[in-house]
Design a protein around this motif. Structure first.
Motif, PDB file in Angstrom:
ATOM      1  N   VAL A  36     -10.420  -1.742   7.091  1.00 48.08           N
ATOM      2  CA  VAL A  36      -9.493  -1.769   8.237  1.00 48.08           C
ATOM      3  C   VAL A  36      -8.361  -2.436   7.853  1.00 48.08           C
ATOM      4  O   VAL A  36      -7.115  -2.161   8.170  1.00 48.08           O
ATOM      5  N   GLU A  37      -8.420  -3.634   7.139  1.00 48.91           N
ATOM      6  CA  GLU A  37      -7.433  -4.482   6.554  1.00 48.91           C
ATOM      7  C   GLU A  37      -6.662  -3.477   5.656  1.00 48.91           C
ATOM      8  O   GLU A  37      -5.286  -3.348   5.907  1.00 48.91           O
ATOM      9  N   ILE A  38      -7.156  -2.882   4.636  1.00 48.66           N
ATOM     10  CA  ILE A  38      -6.344  -1.671   3.666  1.00 48.66           C
ATOM     11  C   ILE A  38      -5.568  -0.607   4.557  1.00 48.66           C
ATOM     12  O   ILE A  38      -4.399  -0.410   4.519  1.00 48.66           O
ATOM     13  N   SER A  39      -6.304  -0.275   5.691  1.00 50.75           N
ATOM     14  CA  SER A  39      -5.905   0.838   6.491  1.00 50.75           C
ATOM     15  C   SER A  39      -4.503   0.587   6.916  1.00 50.75           C
ATOM     16  O   SER A  39      -3.509   1.023   7.233  1.00 50.75           O
ATOM     17  N   ASN A  40      -4.674  -0.969   7.565  1.00 45.57           N
ATOM     18  CA  ASN A  40      -3.632  -1.592   8.229  1.00 45.57           C
ATOM     19  C   ASN A  40      -2.269  -1.670   7.269  1.00 45.57           C
ATOM     20  O   ASN A  40      -1.190  -1.461   7.597  1.00 45.57           O
ATOM     21  N   HIS A  41      -2.630  -1.959   6.128  1.00 46.43           N
ATOM     22  CA  HIS A  41      -1.705  -2.024   5.152  1.00 46.43           C
ATOM     23  C   HIS A  41      -0.931  -0.847   4.615  1.00 46.43           C
ATOM     24  O   HIS A  41       0.174  -0.879   4.443  1.00 46.43           O
ATOM     25  N   PHE A  42      -1.914   0.229   4.662  1.00 47.73           N
ATOM     26  CA  PHE A  42      -1.102   1.598   4.414  1.00 47.73           C
ATOM     27  C   PHE A  42      -0.241   1.943   5.432  1.00 47.73           C
ATOM     28  O   PHE A  42       0.902   2.505   5.488  1.00 47.73           O
ATOM     29  N   LYS A  43      -0.507   1.480   6.909  1.00 52.60           N
ATOM     30  CA  LYS A  43       0.220   1.715   7.911  1.00 52.60           C
ATOM     31  C   LYS A  43       1.712   1.058   7.912  1.00 52.60           C
ATOM     32  O   LYS A  43       2.803   1.542   8.031  1.00 52.60           O
ATOM     33  N   TYR A  44       1.438  -0.362   7.285  1.00 53.58           N
ATOM     34  CA  TYR A  44       2.734  -1.134   6.919  1.00 53.58           C
ATOM     35  C   TYR A  44       3.490  -0.339   5.983  1.00 53.58           C
ATOM     36  O   TYR A  44       4.833  -0.367   6.074  1.00 53.58           O
ATOM     37  N   ILE A  45       2.972  -0.141   4.959  1.00 55.39           N
ATOM     38  CA  ILE A  45       3.825   0.760   3.730  1.00 55.39           C
ATOM     39  C   ILE A  45       4.654   1.911   4.564  1.00 55.39           C
ATOM     40  O   ILE A  45       5.793   2.196   4.231  1.00 55.39           O
ATOM     41  N   ALA A  46       3.709   2.886   5.326  1.00 51.35           N
ATOM     42  CA  ALA A  46       4.390   3.900   5.720  1.00 51.35           C
ATOM     43  C   ALA A  46       5.516   3.480   6.821  1.00 51.35           C
ATOM     44  O   ALA A  46       6.567   4.408   6.658  1.00 51.35           O
ATOM     45  N   ASN A  47       5.450   2.403   7.548  1.00 53.46           N
ATOM     46  CA  ASN A  47       6.491   2.210   8.158  1.00 53.46           C
ATOM     47  C   ASN A  47       7.690   1.468   7.795  1.00 53.46           C
ATOM     48  O   ASN A  47       8.671   1.598   7.979  1.00 53.46           O
ATOM     49  N   GLU A  48       7.244   0.792   6.605  1.00 50.63           N
ATOM     50  CA  GLU A  48       8.475  -0.230   5.814  1.00 50.63           C
ATOM     51  C   GLU A  48       9.004   0.291   4.473  1.00 50.63           C
ATOM     52  O   GLU A  48      10.091   0.095   4.298  1.00 50.63           O
ATOM     53  N   PHE A  49       8.225   1.206   3.822  1.00 53.04           N
ATOM     54  CA  PHE A  49       8.460   1.325   2.335  1.00 53.04           C
ATOM     55  C   PHE A  49       8.954   3.096   2.835  1.00 53.04           C
ATOM     56  O   PHE A  49       8.598   3.853   3.423  1.00 53.04           O
ATOM     57  N   PRO A  50      10.045   3.223   1.866  1.00 49.18           N
ATOM     58  CA  PRO A  50      10.937   4.692   1.791  1.00 49.18           C
ATOM     59  C   PRO A  50       9.939   5.638   0.983  1.00 49.18           C
ATOM     60  O   PRO A  50      10.559   6.057   0.151  1.00 49.18           O
ATOM     61  N   VAL A  51       8.770   5.859   1.192  1.00 47.47           N
ATOM     62  CA  VAL A  51       8.161   6.486   0.316  1.00 47.47           C
ATOM     63  C   VAL A  51       6.907   7.396   1.023  1.00 47.47           C
ATOM     64  O   VAL A  51       6.580   7.274   2.145  1.00 47.47           O
ATOM     65  N   THR A  52       6.666   8.522   0.406  1.00 45.89           N
ATOM     66  CA  THR A  52       5.505   9.228   0.924  1.00 45.89           C
ATOM     67  C   THR A  52       4.007   9.023   0.447  1.00 45.89           C
ATOM     68  O   THR A  52       4.326   8.700  -1.163  1.00 45.89           O
ATOM     69  N   ILE A  53       3.360   8.538   1.076  1.00 42.65           N
ATOM     70  CA  ILE A  53       1.952   8.024   0.483  1.00 42.65           C
ATOM     71  C   ILE A  53       1.203   9.469   0.100  1.00 42.65           C
ATOM     72  O   ILE A  53       0.887  10.219   1.108  1.00 42.65           O
ATOM     73  N   MET A  54       0.607   9.629  -1.018  1.00 41.01           N
ATOM     74  CA  MET A  54      -0.373  10.500  -1.253  1.00 41.01           C
ATOM     75  C   MET A  54      -1.771  10.096  -1.611  1.00 41.01           C
ATOM     76  O   MET A  54      -1.755   9.600  -2.547  1.00 41.01           O
ATOM     77  N   TYR A  55      -2.605  10.172  -0.515  1.00 36.96           N
ATOM     78  CA  TYR A  55      -4.035   9.788  -1.072  1.00 36.96           C
ATOM     79  C   TYR A  55      -4.818  10.832  -1.719  1.00 36.96           C
ATOM     80  O   TYR A  55      -4.707  12.121  -1.495  1.00 36.96           O
ATOM     81  N   ILE A  56      -5.500  10.735  -2.768  1.00 34.94           N
ATOM     82  CA  ILE A  56      -6.690  11.557  -3.422  1.00 34.94           C
ATOM     83  C   ILE A  56      -7.876  11.095  -3.386  1.00 34.94           C
ATOM     84  O   ILE A  56      -8.087  10.031  -3.715  1.00 34.94           O
ATOM     85  N   GLY A  57      -8.905  11.853  -3.015  1.00 33.23           N
ATOM     86  CA  GLY A  57      -9.875  11.216  -2.720  1.00 33.23           C
ATOM     87  C   GLY A  57     -11.182  12.453  -2.496  1.00 33.23           C
ATOM     88  O   GLY A  57     -10.780  13.829  -2.507  1.00 33.23           O
ATOM     89  N   VAL A  58     -12.380  12.240  -2.437  1.00 34.70           N
ATOM     90  CA  VAL A  58     -13.314  13.158  -2.389  1.00 34.70           C
ATOM     91  C   VAL A  58     -14.165  13.018  -1.000  1.00 34.70           C
ATOM     92  O   VAL A  58     -14.718  11.595  -0.831  1.00 34.70           O
TER      93      VAL A  58
END
Length: 372
Positions: free
Chosen positions: A209-231
């Protein structure tokens, strides 16, 4: 006593660890396209001196170990979707950026395809905007971070700082490290953040949950597209609503994330079998063996290779690579069923092999294009 001459590598050997540093990423992104070794006949091979043969075989080992990526329909489709998402994320800074998750079973070429896209994106950014920013900083269009099973916010931010080579990696709170990462992203004008092996996170506990919230922070504040890769990200609940608070928090990440996937090769229809045949024809052209010939894979080994790989391109490429290495090393100089039978493949492919071979032997399924 004389020693054999050293063979100089054409480029540095790369692995997943080197891609966790910007130097390794740049080495990957800027590495020249490998040149195909000259195709020699068996007679020409015999006429080579020991030194010449050693150097020629070293080139072929390197070549066969790097036959991909191949522009399959799955890869081309994934790249088109990725370009749509990345290019549409040029909104003003007050709008959160959409993320993308490349999800699917192992052996489908997800990471290979994602890295190929990121490499193309890196090249486009450098071509359009130059190697340095207007302030004179090194332009680093892509940042790649690999996760582990116990990655927390502090570890994640340290990994990002380590990628940029920031000296402030060892001290500070998670929030302080995050601000340093933001400074790096802004200074280097990073636009794509790759988060690999997302499935290693244990979704549902407090840390996820902590990491998920951190991803949302990055999506809101960072000018980047996040690309997750996983199984199996969908099965882990990344895209589901859930009932508990933890599930809801994680699902919010899913609400902002577009799920993309890659499929294995199917042989149920004629068009699907044609795609499989085209893949084998492409591989035939890339293989450098003295005894190779048109149809060696697409005609003689089509059913066999499908059974050995179960239509997963990762398993197929592993089998072809290892088969070519053995063919060169033993002097067979050709891929055949007998030679490939002596080559081991990944456990998942080997487990499903017998059932597929039995179905093909009984005429229940086939990879042949001419059938309906």
């Amino acid at each position: 006593m004389t020693t054999a001459p050293r063979v100089r590598r054409q480029q540095p050997a790369l692995d997943n660890l080197t891609l966790s540093r910007k130097e390794g990423w740049f080495a990957f992104a800027n590495s020249p396209i490998l040149s195909t070794p000259e195709r020699l006949t068996q007679t020409e091979l015999t006429n080579l001196s020991d030194d010449q043969l050693a150097k020629y075989n070293a080139r072929r080992r390197h070549w066969h170990a790097n036959l991909g990526p191949i522009k399959t329909p799955q890869l081309v489709g994934l790249h088109e979707d990725l370009w749509d998402i990345v290019d549409s994320n040029l909104q003003s800074g007050d709008k959160p950026k959409s993320a993308v998750a490349v999800d699917g079973f192992p052996g489908l070429g997800k990471t290979t395809a994602a890295l190929a896209f990121a490499r193309d994106f890196h090249a486009r950014e450098i071509a359009e905007y130059g190697h340095t920013t207007a302030e004179g900083h090194e332009r680093i269009p892509v940042c790649r971070v690999g996760l582990t099973g116990n990655t927390g916010m502090l570890d994640f931010n340290r990994a990002m700082l380590g990628y940029f080579g920031h000296p402030g990696i060892s001290r500070g709170t998670a929030a302080q490290l995050a601000h340093r990462v933001l400074d790096c992203v802004l200074s280097c004008e990073t636009r794509l953040l790759m988060i690999d092996d997302l499935h290693f996170l244990r979704w549902g506990n407090s840390q996820s949950v902590e990491i998920s919230n951190h991803f949302k922070y990055i999506a809101n504040e960072f000018p980047v597209t996040i690309m997750y890769i996983g199984v199996g990200l969908a099965a882990k609940g990344l895209f589901s609503e859930g009932e508990s608070y933890q599930d809801a928090v994680i699902a919010q990440t899913g609400r902002r994330t577009t799920r993309l996937t890659m499929d294995s090769f199917d042989i149920k229809t004629r068009s699907a079998r044609q795609c499989w045949r085209q893949l084998l024809l492409t591989l035939e052209k890339r293989i450098v063996l003295a005894g190779s010939y048109p149809g060696m894979l697409a005609d003689e080994l089509s059913d066999y290779l499908y059974a050995r790989s179960t239509g997963h391109i990762g398993s197929l490429m592993t089998l072809i690579n290892r088969g070519c290495q053995r063919a060169v090393r033993t002097g067979a100089e050709c891929l055949s069923k007998d030679l490939l039978d002596s080559v081991k493949n990944d456990a998942a492919a080997e487990k499903a092999r017998r059932e597929l071979e039995s179905a093909m032997t009984n005429g229940k399924i086939t990879t042949r294009v001419g059938t309906t």
